[in-house]
Design a protein around this motif. Structure first.
Motif, PDB file in Angstrom:
ATOM      1  N   VAL A  91      58.857  -3.585  16.788  1.00 64.17           N
ATOM      2  CA  VAL A  91      58.264  -2.470  17.512  1.00 64.17           C
ATOM      3  C   VAL A  91      58.326  -1.218  16.647  1.00 64.17           C
ATOM      4  N   ALA A  92      57.216  -0.484  16.596  1.00 60.98           N
ATOM      5  CA  ALA A  92      57.145   0.818  15.943  1.00 60.98           C
ATOM      6  C   ALA A  92      56.816   1.852  17.008  1.00 60.98           C
ATOM      7  N   VAL A  93      57.548   2.969  16.990  1.00 64.10           N
ATOM      8  CA  VAL A  93      57.375   4.020  17.991  1.00 64.10           C
ATOM      9  C   VAL A  93      57.126   5.335  17.276  1.00 64.10           C
ATOM     10  N   MET A  94      56.273   6.177  17.880  1.00 66.76           N
ATOM     11  CA  MET A  94      56.079   7.518  17.339  1.00 66.76           C
ATOM     12  C   MET A  94      56.011   8.535  18.475  1.00 66.76           C
ATOM     13  N   HIS A  95      56.513   9.724  18.192  1.00 65.65           N
ATOM     14  CA  HIS A  95      56.385  10.865  19.102  1.00 65.65           C
ATOM     15  C   HIS A  95      55.116  11.596  18.675  1.00 65.65           C
ATOM     16  N   ASP A 100      47.068  12.686  19.015  1.00 66.86           N
ATOM     17  CA  ASP A 100      45.915  12.221  18.229  1.00 66.86           C
ATOM     18  C   ASP A 100      46.024  10.746  17.830  1.00 66.86           C
ATOM     19  N   LEU A 101      47.050  10.046  18.323  1.00 63.74           N
ATOM     20  CA  LEU A 101      47.297   8.616  18.054  1.00 63.74           C
ATOM     21  C   LEU A 101      47.597   8.314  16.594  1.00 63.74           C
ATOM     22  N   ASN A 102      48.028   9.320  15.837  1.00 64.15           N
ATOM     23  CA  ASN A 102      48.414   9.141  14.433  1.00 64.15           C
ATOM     24  C   ASN A 102      49.801   9.717  14.209  1.00 64.15           C
ATOM     25  N   LEU A 103      50.553   9.106  13.295  1.00 60.57           N
ATOM     26  CA  LEU A 103      51.816   9.679  12.858  1.00 60.57           C
ATOM     27  C   LEU A 103      51.457  10.679  11.765  1.00 60.57           C
ATOM     28  N   ASN A 104      51.402  11.942  12.118  1.00 60.20           N
ATOM     29  CA  ASN A 104      50.976  12.975  11.174  1.00 60.20           C
ATOM     30  C   ASN A 104      52.020  13.177  10.091  1.00 60.20           C
ATOM     31  N   ARG A 105      51.522  13.510   8.888  1.00 60.21           N
ATOM     32  CA  ARG A 105      52.379  13.671   7.706  1.00 60.21           C
ATOM     33  C   ARG A 105      52.092  14.995   7.021  1.00 60.21           C
ATOM     34  N   VAL A 112      55.770  14.248  10.005  1.00 59.46           N
ATOM     35  CA  VAL A 112      56.150  15.505  10.647  1.00 59.46           C
ATOM     36  C   VAL A 112      56.354  15.300  12.149  1.00 59.46           C
ATOM     37  N   GLU A 113      56.164  14.080  12.620  1.00 56.52           N
ATOM     38  CA  GLU A 113      56.421  13.723  14.013  1.00 56.52           C
ATOM     39  C   GLU A 113      57.528  12.681  14.027  1.00 56.52           C
ATOM     40  N   GLY A 114      58.196  12.551  15.168  1.00 56.58           N
ATOM     41  CA  GLY A 114      59.284  11.592  15.289  1.00 56.58           C
ATOM     42  C   GLY A 114      58.784  10.154  15.240  1.00 56.58           C
ATOM     43  N   PHE A 115      59.647   9.253  14.750  1.00 55.33           N
ATOM     44  CA  PHE A 115      59.309   7.837  14.630  1.00 55.33           C
ATOM     45  C   PHE A 115      60.569   7.006  14.762  1.00 55.33           C
ATOM     46  N   GLY A 116      60.378   5.718  15.023  1.00 60.81           N
ATOM     47  CA  GLY A 116      61.509   4.805  15.104  1.00 60.81           C
ATOM     48  C   GLY A 116      61.032   3.367  15.129  1.00 60.81           C
ATOM     49  N   PHE A 117      61.980   2.452  14.928  1.00 67.96           N
ATOM     50  CA  PHE A 117      61.664   1.030  14.846  1.00 67.96           C
ATOM     51  C   PHE A 117      62.722   0.220  15.588  1.00 67.96           C
TER      52      PHE A 117
END
Length: 151
Positions: A91-95, A100-105, A112-117
């Motif tokens: 599982v991959a999770v993002m805040h 915008d449904l993207n993990l912004n960088r 630049v947004e939260g993430f986890g696995f």
């Protein structure tokens, strides 16, 4: 009925009873509940994606088995995935703060947004491999916890 025929019928009955649980397990569908902790704020949404194999993990949208996004109403929330066959998943999770449904960088490629696995592997310079995040789903209810990271 002769002894040989009775033995064959008895053997078939016993084998049928032994095989039934195996067939039932093969057709079994389970539920995975992901508890997500460590949200920095209640802005935007949280999106969780589940992968059934290493191809495309963790960011190829074409390889996602199921994806769910939910508005944030607390700094801890749960997302469930239903109808999963027994097997390994990651599982991959993002805040998704701007929804915008993207993990912004940033310009350096850092999120630049939260993430986890799943399994909360240590993340240094790149996303973890599927094998580092894989969990085994086999029962009717599997529960995991993912702690979000912010860089």
């Amino acid at each position: 009925m002769g002894k040989g025929l009775r033995f064959s019928v008895l053997l078939l009955a016993v084998m049928g009873n032994l095989l039934w649980p195996l067939n039932a397990k093969a057709n079994f569908n389970g539920k995975l509940t992901v508890e997500i902790d460590g949200l920095r704020n209640k802005v935007g949404q949280v999106c969780a994606s589940i992968f059934a194999g290493s191809q495309g993990f963790p960011s190829n949208r074409d390889r996602i088995l199921q994806r769910q996004c939910t508005k944030i109403d607390d700094t801890s929330l749960k997302i469930s995935f239903d109808n999963l066959k027994a097997g390994n998943y990651a599982v991959a999770v993002m805040h998704d703060q701007n929804s915008d449904l993207n993990l912004n960088r940033n310009d350096l490629g850092m999120p630049v947004e939260g993430f986890g696995f799943s399994r909360n592997p240590e993340v240094r310079t790149s996303a973890p491999k599927f094998s580092d995040a894989a969990i085994f789903v086999a029962g009717p209810n599997t529960n995991i916890q993912i702690q979000l990271k912010y860089l």
